[in-house]
Structure formats: C-alpha cells, structure tokens
Motif scaffolding. Structure first.
Motif, PDB file in Angstrom:
ATOM      1  N   ALA A  30       0.871  -1.176   0.000  1.00  0.00           N
ATOM      2  CA  ALA A  30       0.000   0.000   0.000  1.00  0.00           C
ATOM      3  C   ALA A  30       0.903   1.220   0.000  1.00  0.00           C
ATOM      4  N   GLY A  31       0.662   2.149  -0.906  1.00  0.00           N
ATOM      5  CA  GLY A  31       1.486   3.351  -0.961  1.00  0.00           C
ATOM      6  C   GLY A  31       2.797   3.130  -1.694  1.00  0.00           C
ATOM      7  N   ASP A  32       3.814   3.905  -1.305  1.00  0.00           N
ATOM      8  CA  ASP A  32       5.063   3.927  -2.068  1.00  0.00           C
ATOM      9  C   ASP A  32       6.236   3.252  -1.355  1.00  0.00           C
ATOM     10  N   THR A  33       5.988   2.418  -0.358  1.00  0.00           N
ATOM     11  CA  THR A  33       7.069   1.715   0.347  1.00  0.00           C
ATOM     12  C   THR A  33       7.755   0.720  -0.593  1.00  0.00           C
ATOM     13  N   LYS A  34       9.090   0.683  -0.533  1.00  0.00           N
ATOM     14  CA  LYS A  34       9.870  -0.219  -1.385  1.00  0.00           C
ATOM     15  C   LYS A  34      10.912  -0.963  -0.552  1.00  0.00           C
ATOM     16  N   ILE A  35      11.228  -2.178  -0.978  1.00  0.00           N
ATOM     17  CA  ILE A  35      12.293  -3.003  -0.384  1.00  0.00           C
ATOM     18  C   ILE A  35      13.273  -3.335  -1.495  1.00  0.00           C
ATOM     19  N   SER A  36      14.565  -3.148  -1.239  1.00  0.00           N
ATOM     20  CA  SER A  36      15.567  -3.409  -2.276  1.00  0.00           C
ATOM     21  C   SER A  36      16.890  -3.828  -1.630  1.00  0.00           C
ATOM     22  N   ASN A  37      17.851  -4.174  -2.490  1.00  0.00           N
ATOM     23  CA  ASN A  37      19.220  -4.498  -2.065  1.00  0.00           C
ATOM     24  C   ASN A  37      19.265  -5.583  -0.982  1.00  0.00           C
ATOM     25  N   TRP A 132      11.293 -13.668   3.419  1.00  0.00           N
ATOM     26  CA  TRP A 132      10.015 -12.943   3.500  1.00  0.00           C
ATOM     27  C   TRP A 132      10.261 -11.665   4.290  1.00  0.00           C
ATOM     28  N   ILE A 133       9.833 -10.535   3.756  1.00  0.00           N
ATOM     29  CA  ILE A 133      10.037  -9.250   4.434  1.00  0.00           C
ATOM     30  C   ILE A 133       8.770  -8.413   4.337  1.00  0.00           C
ATOM     31  N   VAL A 134       8.441  -7.749   5.430  1.00  0.00           N
ATOM     32  CA  VAL A 134       7.468  -6.671   5.381  1.00  0.00           C
ATOM     33  C   VAL A 134       8.145  -5.431   5.963  1.00  0.00           C
ATOM     34  N   ALA A 135       8.000  -4.326   5.268  1.00  0.00           N
ATOM     35  CA  ALA A 135       8.498  -3.027   5.747  1.00  0.00           C
ATOM     36  C   ALA A 135       7.313  -2.082   5.863  1.00  0.00           C
ATOM     37  N   ALA A 136       7.207  -1.399   7.003  1.00  0.00           N
ATOM     38  CA  ALA A 136       6.086  -0.489   7.262  1.00  0.00           C
ATOM     39  C   ALA A 136       6.599   0.937   7.389  1.00  0.00           C
ATOM     40  N   ALA A 137       5.874   1.864   6.784  1.00  0.00           N
ATOM     41  CA  ALA A 137       6.266   3.274   6.802  1.00  0.00           C
ATOM     42  C   ALA A 137       5.549   4.029   7.917  1.00  0.00           C
ATOM     43  N   LYS A 138       6.012   5.233   8.175  1.00  0.00           N
ATOM     44  CA  LYS A 138       5.436   6.056   9.244  1.00  0.00           C
ATOM     45  C   LYS A 138       4.017   6.527   8.923  1.00  0.00           C
ATOM     46  N   ASP A 139       3.651   6.531   7.633  1.00  0.00           N
ATOM     47  CA  ASP A 139       2.304   6.942   7.252  1.00  0.00           C
ATOM     48  C   ASP A 139       1.376   5.746   7.029  1.00  0.00           C
ATOM     49  N   ASP A 140       1.796   4.559   7.516  1.00  0.00           N
ATOM     50  CA  ASP A 140       1.036   3.309   7.400  1.00  0.00           C
ATOM     51  C   ASP A 140       1.050   2.698   6.012  1.00  0.00           C
ATOM     52  N   ASP A 141       1.837   3.219   5.081  1.00  0.00           N
ATOM     53  CA  ASP A 141       2.121   2.488   3.851  1.00  0.00           C
ATOM     54  C   ASP A 141       2.974   1.269   4.216  1.00  0.00           C
ATOM     55  N   TYR A 142       3.013   0.274   3.341  1.00  0.00           N
ATOM     56  CA  TYR A 142       3.852  -0.900   3.611  1.00  0.00           C
ATOM     57  C   TYR A 142       4.123  -1.666   2.323  1.00  0.00           C
ATOM     58  N   MET A 143       5.123  -2.523   2.375  1.00  0.00           N
ATOM     59  CA  MET A 143       5.354  -3.492   1.309  1.00  0.00           C
ATOM     60  C   MET A 143       5.666  -4.829   1.950  1.00  0.00           C
TER      61      MET A 143
END
Length: 259
Positions: A30-37, A132-143
């Motif tokens: 949801a939103g613009d959260t990205k996981i890389s590298n 498996w990874i989930v990253a959550a942003a401060k505005d509640d976006d996530y990937m």
C-alpha cells in the motif's frame, strides 16, 4: 492494518514450528514503500556443519516518502510462506530487523538469524531458502514481499584422499582411495555421500595446476577407489563439484614419489 496481523500470525507459526496457513499473501503493498538491495550472508551460500549452529546476517534497504517505521524479515524453506517446511526468526527480541535511518525517506536494515541442527535444520531442508520481508512506513504504507531473495543453505562437505604405495616404481599401479562425506544435521555427525561424481586430479611436482585424470562415483558409503599408472612425482587429489544441497570441496593433495 492487515499487515500487522499477518506479521503476528507468520511469526507465531514459525516460532511454534507450526507452519499451517498463516494469513499472508504472495506479495502485498500500500502506498510507495519499497524493499531493495536484499543480501543474505554476504551473497554466499550458507554452509552449516554437523554440530555448530550458524549465524546468518540479512541486510536490505527500505524506502518510503514518509520514512520507515519498522521492518520484519523471516527466512524460510518451502514453496511459499504459507507452506513453509521450516524457518528462522530474527534473533532480536521482537523478530524485527534493526533499521538505521539514512535520510528522510531511506533506511538500511539488518537482522541476524540462527540456523540450528535438529531445530530449524533437518537434512531434508537443505537447498533453496527464501526471504520474507514486510516493511512499514510512518504513514502506514507498507510493502510485503514473500520472496525478496532466494539463497542456498547447504550441508558442509568433507573429502579425503590417500594414494599408495609411496614410493612407487614408474609404470606400477597406484591405488587412490578417499571418502566424500557431508554433515548430517539430524545425527550431529558426518556421513558418506553416495552416488556422486568425483574427479581424480593430478599435478606434477613442478606444477601448480591440477588436471583431471578420470571421474568416478562414490559408493553407497561415500568411499572412493580407483587405480592409475605411476609416471612422475606429483600430487593426487579428489575434487567434488558440489550439488544444490552440498558445497564443492577439494581434498588436500597426497604426494607420490615415483622412482
């Protein structure tokens, strides 16, 4: 926020070694959260011996225009996180990665995992694992990424060689024996690796390069045996190219003095 429930369910399933259908989907965001590298063990296969637990480091980058709040990674073996055969949670108290802010939008994250024999390692789970990874942003976006990276977990290998007799007359027969074995995570010992192609190699005393003489197969107990004719002074060794579950290994050269 659905993702928080997903993390709790997946983590609980792994912690209890109960891998029945957590509420995760293949990938979600949801939103613009990205996981890389994403890098596991410095990009190298994870090789684990028969008795000593292995620490594995995972690093990755997470970005979002509002900044990263937290990230939760899991290492697992299976067709999907829902069908995990085994897995490992981060060694931190809450299972999360330690994420360090680089700038307003980017964080670099790091987590350490322990792979342990007869815990999350049995012989059948050697091979390809996933992150498996989930990253959550401060505005509640996530990937959420089910397979952010694939990597190999392998059973450590050993290879021996013995060429005899020593010394030997030129033209006489040399018998070269040895054994190919690999870690058995269930017994805590090394056991013979059967029916594997292994190269017999030779280098002259004056050379630094081995050349292949012939290829043979290990027997039902991992033993190797073949014969060659003595020609010049030099070193014999066996060389195993490795498989998806077992790393490549070379025996130390055994010198034969030819008279």
């Amino acid at each position: 926020m659905r993702i928080r429930t997903t993390v709790a369910v997946v983590s609980g399933a792994l912690a209890l070694s109960a891998f029945a259908a957590p509420a995760a989907q293949a990938d979600d965001s949801a939103g613009d959260t990205k996981i890389s590298n994403v890098v596991v063990n410095g990009g190298k296969a994870v090789v684990v011996d028969a008795t000593k637990a292995k620490k594995v480091t995972l690093t990755f980058t997470a970005t979002d225009n509002s900044g990263i709040a937290w990230a939760h990674p899991i290492l697992y073996r299976g067709a999907s996180i829902e069908k995990s055969e085994t897995g490992a949670l981060a060694d931190s108290s809450d299972g999360r990665a330690k994420c360090t802010k680089v700038d307003a939008t980017k964080s670099t994250c790091k987590a350490t995992f322990t792979l342990k024999q007869r815990d999350n390692l049995i012989n059948s789970v050697a091979g390809t694992w996933k992150v498996w990874i989930v990253a959550a942003a401060k505005d509640d976006d996530y990937m959420e990424k089910e397979n952010a990276k694939s990597f190999s977990v392998q059973r450590a290998s050993k290879l021996t060689v013995d060429a005899s007799p020593e010394p030997v007359k030129k033209g006489k027969t040399i018998t070269v024996t040895g054994k190919l074995s690999r870690a058995n995570w269930e017994t805590g010992k090394y056991a013979g690796y059967s029916a594997q192609s292994v190269k017999l190699q030779f280098r002259k005393k004056s050379s630094s390069t081995y050349t292949t003489v012939k290829t043979i197969k290990s027997n039902s107990t991992g033993n190797l045996k073949t014969t060659v004719k003595a020609s010049v002074d030099g070193y014999f060794r066996y060389s195993f190219a490795g498989t998806s579950t077992t790393p490549a290994v070379n025996a130390a050269g055994d010198f034969v003095d030819v008279k």
